[in-house]
Design an enzyme around this catalytic site. Structure first.
Site, mmCIF file in Angstrom:
data_model
loop_
_atom_site.group_PDB
_atom_site.id
_atom_site.type_symbol
_atom_site.label_atom_id
_atom_site.label_comp_id
_atom_site.label_asym_id
_atom_site.label_seq_id
_atom_site.Cartn_x
_atom_site.Cartn_y
_atom_site.Cartn_z
ATOM 1 N N GLY A 1 154.358 125.131 -2.022
ATOM 2 C CA GLY A 1 155.340 124.321 -2.751
ATOM 3 C C GLY A 1 156.096 123.385 -1.817
ATOM 4 O O GLY A 1 156.352 122.220 -2.153
ATOM 5 N N ASP A 2 156.434 123.883 -0.645
ATOM 6 C CA ASP A 2 157.155 123.036 0.326
ATOM 7 C C ASP A 2 156.249 121.900 0.812
ATOM 8 O O ASP A 2 156.705 120.769 1.005
ATOM 9 C CB ASP A 2 157.616 123.870 1.533
ATOM 10 C CG ASP A 2 158.541 125.002 1.117
ATOM 11 O OD1 ASP A 2 159.188 124.876 0.070
ATOM 12 O OD2 ASP A 2 158.608 126.016 1.850
ATOM 13 N N ALA A 3 154.967 122.222 1.014
ATOM 14 C CA ALA A 3 154.021 121.189 1.468
ATOM 15 C C ALA A 3 153.818 120.141 0.382
ATOM 16 O O ALA A 3 153.664 118.949 0.682
ATOM 17 C CB ALA A 3 152.686 121.829 1.838
#
Ligand code: AP5
Length: 354
Positions: free
Chosen positions: A306-308
């Site tokens: 999700g962060d990527a």
């Protein structure tokens, strides 16, 4: 991209979140069950550690071969975005200690070209996050420690506030609502007054559950909101939408009242290898962007996916690229990260082709 474009992107994005060192291990289900029974830990969740969770960290390190990887959701996203942007485009604010873990987090930030503007709390250790991996599930237990000390006074110091003034985009995680809502509101109000872009992430199901009032205060300022499917469902439940239909939830969040009506809010819901949903305030249709599933054999773990996604999105969005290109780049970068261990970006990143 020309030299003048590079200059325009200098200090373009500021991120705020908890800088944490991730302690990752593949654990057996019995180990997890012990903590499920004791503390109600779930196989796929993200919670904050309380006193009672402290033994979990020791147990994990004693029983398993653990990996230490620089983490913290917001810093993961900003490190990734920097990999796609001209040097000096990203700055990150949060609190660490002046210890070994703090040094590791600082080194990881600098390695990816992210400029850290950390507040230092010498009285507490740098924060950590236990990542208990059971197959494709992961349970996150964050011990914020020094990260919890972040204070709006640090943000107001002229040498730090100048970075806020220089930026055009802000990305703050919902995780930071537990630490310094005052800092979030200060940046949100600045962004609104200057017509800049203010972005947040729901971050975990517990934020709409326990920080609903904070979300209600900040949402009128939010131009772009990210979340995944479980966070969207938690939002729906706590805001009384009475639906688990992700398109409807995205639509309802997008249409929440907003101060700057000239800048419609965008809500982006990722759903693992299923299509990403994008709702734009005032537009009836919710757009779906399919994901090309990565073959199971090539997935190391999905930590940091999700962060990527956010990183890839920001890497295009702040260069003024269309929403569709930004989402595609989010998918592309996330597909690289799930082939690596933890929230790590490959040393050599291929070029993103729109
Ligand atoms: P973690 O929750 O593991 O990372 P994340 O980035 O949120 O990734 P998830 O695996 O949860 O993904 P997601 O569900 O958000 O997204 P989705 O599955 O939709 O946690 C990471 C960090 O959180 C750690 O570093 C930790 O330090 C930090 N943290 C924990 N508590 C904290 C706290 N209190 N404060 C600060 N930090 C904290 O996937 C997203 C995209 O990935 C999809 O759209 C797709 O493009 C891609 N994707 C996913 N699966 C596939 C697949 N099978 N094939 C192809 N693409 C895929």
């Amino acid at each position: 991209m020309s030299a003048s474009d590079n200059q325009n992107l200098k200090g373009a994005i500021v991120g705020m979140c908890n800088p944490l060192l991730d302690i990752c291990a593949d654990v057996d289900t019995d180990f997890l069950k012990k903590y499920v029974r004791r503390y109600g830990l779930k196989a796929n969740d993200a919670i904050l550690a309380s006193e009672e969770h402290v033994p979990l960290f020791d147990d994990m390190v004693k029983k398993y071969t653990v990996k230490y990887i620089a983490g913290g959701a917001g810093q993961n996203a900003l490190r990734g975005a920097q990999r796609l942007l001209p040097a000096g485009a990203t700055t990150f604010i949060g609190c660490i200690s002046n210890d070994k873990y703090g040094q590791e987090i600082t080194n990881a930030a600098k390695k990816d070209g992210l400029k850290p503007l950390y507040m230092i709390d010498e009285a507490k250790p740098t924060g950590t996050c236990a990542l208990l991996i059971t197959g494709t599930d992961r349970s996150l237990v964050a011990n914020l420690a020094a990260a919890n000390s972040y204070d709006v006074k640090h943000l107001r110091q002229p040498e730090n506030w100048s970075s806020i003034e220089a930026a055009q985009y802000y990305y703050i995680t919902g995780f930071f609502l537990t630490v310094s809502p005052a800092s979030i509101m200060e940046v949100a109000k600045h962004a609104h007054a200057q017509g800049k872009t203010f972005m947040m992430n729901v971050s975990a199901p517990f934020t709409p559950e326990f920080y609903k009032a904070n979300w209600e205060e900040v949402m009128p300022y939010v131009d772009v909101l990210f979340g995944n499917e479980t966070e969207a469902e938690a939002w729906s439940k706590n805001f009384g939408y009475e639906t688990s239909d992700l398109s409807q939830i995205a639509r309802r969040i997008a249409d929440l009242p907003k101060l700057n009506a000239a800048k419609p809010r965008t809500v982006i819901i990722t759903h693992g290898d299923k299509a990403t949903l994008v709702a734009v305030q005032g537009q009836a249709d919710v757009t779906t962007f399919p994901v090309n599933p990565v073959p199971k054999a090539e997935i190391v773990d999905t930590n940091g996916a999700g962060d990527a996604f956010v990183a890839g999105f920001l890497g295009q969005y702040v260069q003024g690229k269309p929403l569709s290109t930004s989402v595609e780049c989010g998918h592309w970068l996330a597909s690289q990260v799930i082939r690596e261990s933890g929230a790590s970006y490959p040393d050599k990143l291929a070029h993103f082709e729109a």
